[in-house]
Motif scaffolding. Structure first.
Motif, PDB file in Angstrom:
ATOM      1  N   LEU A  72       0.694  -1.232  -0.082  1.00  0.00           N
ATOM      2  CA  LEU A  72      -0.109   0.028   0.063  1.00  0.00           C
ATOM      3  C   LEU A  72       0.876   1.382   0.002  1.00  0.00           C
ATOM      4  O   LEU A  72       0.488   2.211  -0.706  1.00  0.00           O
ATOM      5  CB  LEU A  72      -1.015  -0.049   1.329  1.00  0.00           C
ATOM      6  N   LEU A  73       2.027   1.384   0.815  1.00  0.00           N
ATOM      7  CA  LEU A  73       2.837   2.361   0.968  1.00  0.00           C
ATOM      8  C   LEU A  73       3.595   2.622  -0.524  1.00  0.00           C
ATOM      9  O   LEU A  73       3.698   3.739  -0.957  1.00  0.00           O
ATOM     10  CB  LEU A  73       3.667   2.062   2.067  1.00  0.00           C
ATOM     11  N   SER A  74       3.668   1.448  -1.344  1.00  0.00           N
ATOM     12  CA  SER A  74       4.437   1.659  -2.693  1.00  0.00           C
ATOM     13  C   SER A  74       3.662   1.864  -3.821  1.00  0.00           C
ATOM     14  O   SER A  74       4.112   2.407  -4.867  1.00  0.00           O
ATOM     15  CB  SER A  74       5.282   0.548  -2.750  1.00  0.00           C
ATOM     16  N   ARG A  75       2.150   1.461  -3.421  1.00  0.00           N
ATOM     17  CA  ARG A  75       1.360   1.467  -4.884  1.00  0.00           C
ATOM     18  C   ARG A  75       1.333   2.900  -5.191  1.00  0.00           C
ATOM     19  O   ARG A  75       1.219   4.052  -4.611  1.00  0.00           O
ATOM     20  CB  ARG A  75      -0.028   1.266  -3.950  1.00  0.00           C
ATOM     21  N   GLY A  76       1.423   3.080  -6.743  1.00  0.00           N
ATOM     22  CA  GLY A  76       1.080   4.127  -7.471  1.00  0.00           C
ATOM     23  C   GLY A  76       2.738   4.918  -7.617  1.00  0.00           C
ATOM     24  O   GLY A  76       2.740   5.773  -8.534  1.00  0.00           O
TER      25      GLY A  76
END
Length: 435
Positions: free
Chosen positions: A88-92
């Motif tokens: 989630l922290l890395s998403r995008g």
């Protein structure tokens, strides 16, 4: 043993326990000094056997709850909750982190990661306790920052601060909260209701203050990764670990409904750990040995032994001094601010757990709810001033060293000076408004 000699011995025992707990010479566990110190306190008569046993009985349910929550956090990690959090922290940002031509957008990546880490760390601390934020989330955050090629400091120091200050919301967030809830007789929902506004305003101060302190790191690319982390290390995004998240959510709901039904919260935590543990054991994601280790039996013994030593210190001098200080303060705004500041100072002198035990004893058998909660703001927010303010902060420093990123004492101190006084003030004012 009585008189000045008893006071000197009790203080010396507490000092020895804290020095070993902070320094951990040769990797010794915190209990290595606490258990002998507790034995000396009883054998020399600083505390009677009956008083020592009463202290153990008083702390027993709280320590059992702590062990169950630590196991629950370990199982959440085994089920992939923190790996999912890393995705989630890395998403995008994965594409951008691989593209050498987008360093101009690195500031946006750094600021976005800071916002996400802040939200995840606050939620992790509140629901799974500050230990989960330090031990399980911090390594994920540091490695994610490296993968995205942004500075690790803003997100990592946010984890350190929120492990303390974001623990104000729920009884399960911090061992000090558990002790205070037992002393004040508050229910899970009543505690959460009173602490929601202080928690929110403290988080606002932390967010703005840390963002200002690390404003330069948020707007520049990170140097080459000394730990050798590569983009190939990016966690696979296989979707949310639905079963584990549902169990955690139901456990949290169970805490809220258990008290009116006369069920101790420890049994709710045990039930959640049993359900999640059965699945993890069957899938061989963990082992019985790992579960026992996750319960931190030596740390639990440390807490019990520390309680005995602190009771001896309180009985032979310091308790009377603190009682004389807090007795006339009252529950007005000035009195609550005084309690919060006193608790913060004491936490940075003797660590937040002994500070809590000493102040609860000084408050007497029927402390007022606002006074107890003001103390929690002090021992929760105050440790962000120094490394020795809480065991969680000391543990965070070791985790950072293990990740190859030595934290800066100067930056930690500056961040603490910027955020802690303001957070103490606004948190206590918010508490006064709702009580």
């Amino acid at each position: 043993m009585t008189g000045p000699a008893a006071t000197a011995l009790a203080v010396a025992l507490l000092a020895a326990v804290l020095v070993v707990a902070v320094a951990r010479p040769r990797g010794l566990p915190e209990a290595a000094a606490a258990i002998p110190a507790a034995a000396i306190a009883v054998v020399t008569g600083l505390l009677t056997w009956d008083d020592a046993l009463a202290e153990i009985v008083r702390l027993g349910p709280t320590v059992g709850f702590l062990a169950a929550v630590l196991v629950l956090a370990h199982l959440a990690d085994a089920e992939g909750v923190f790996t999912w959090a890393g995705s989630l922290l890395s998403r995008g940002h994965r594409r951008e982190s691989r593209d050498p031509d987008v360093d101009g957008d690195r500031a946006d990546v750094g600021r976005s990661l800071y916002r996400r880490v802040f939200a995840v760390a606050a939620a992790t601390t509140a629901v799974l306790s500050l230990d989960a934020t330090v031990v399980l989330l911090t390594p994920v955050v540091v490695r994610t920052a490296r993968r995205l090629r942004v500075a690790t400091e803003p997100a990592a120091y946010a984890c350190a601060h929120l492990a303390n200050s974001a623990s104000l919301l729920l009884p399960v967030s911090n061992l000090t909260n558990l002790l205070a809830v037992a002393a004040a007789g508050l229910s899970f929902l009543h505690f959460a209701g009173l602490m929601t506004l202080p928690w929110l305003v403290v988080l606002a101060v932390e967010y703005v203050g840390l963002r200002w302190v690390f404003r330069s790191e948020l707007t520049r690319p990170a140097p080459d990764d000394p730990a050798g982390t590569t983009d190939d290390d990016t966690p696979d995004d296989d979707g949310a670990p639905a079963f584990a998240l549902v169990v955690l959510a139901l456990t949290l709901v169970g805490f809220a409904v258990a008290a009116p039904l006369g069920v101790e919260p420890v049994w709710v935590a045990v039930a959640g750990a049993v359900v999640l543990g059965a699945r993890s054991l069957l899938a061989r994601r963990t082992t019985p040995t790992q579960l026992v280790s996750a319960a931190a039996p030596l740390f639990c013994l440390f807490v019990l032994a520390l309680g005995i030593v602190v009771a001896a210190v309180g009985k032979h001098g310091l308790g009377g001094v603190l009682s004389g200080i807090v007795a006339p303060l009252g529950t007005g705004l000035a009195g609550l601010l005084a309690v919060a500041v006193l608790a913060a100072v004491l936490a940075n002198v003797v660590n937040n757990l002994p500070a809590t035990l000493l102040l609860l004893a000084a408050f007497g058998p029927t402390p007022s709810t606002p006074t107890v909660l003001a103390m929690l703001i002090g021992v929760g927010v105050g440790p962000n001033l120094t490394y020795v303010g809480s065991l969680a902060t000391l543990l965070w420093r070791r985790v950072m060293l293990d990740e190859g990123t030595a934290p800066s004492l100067r930056r930690f101190t500056v961040a603490g000076l910027v955020t802690t006084p303001a957070a103490l003030l606004v948190g206590t004012v918010a508490l006064w408004l709702v009580t």
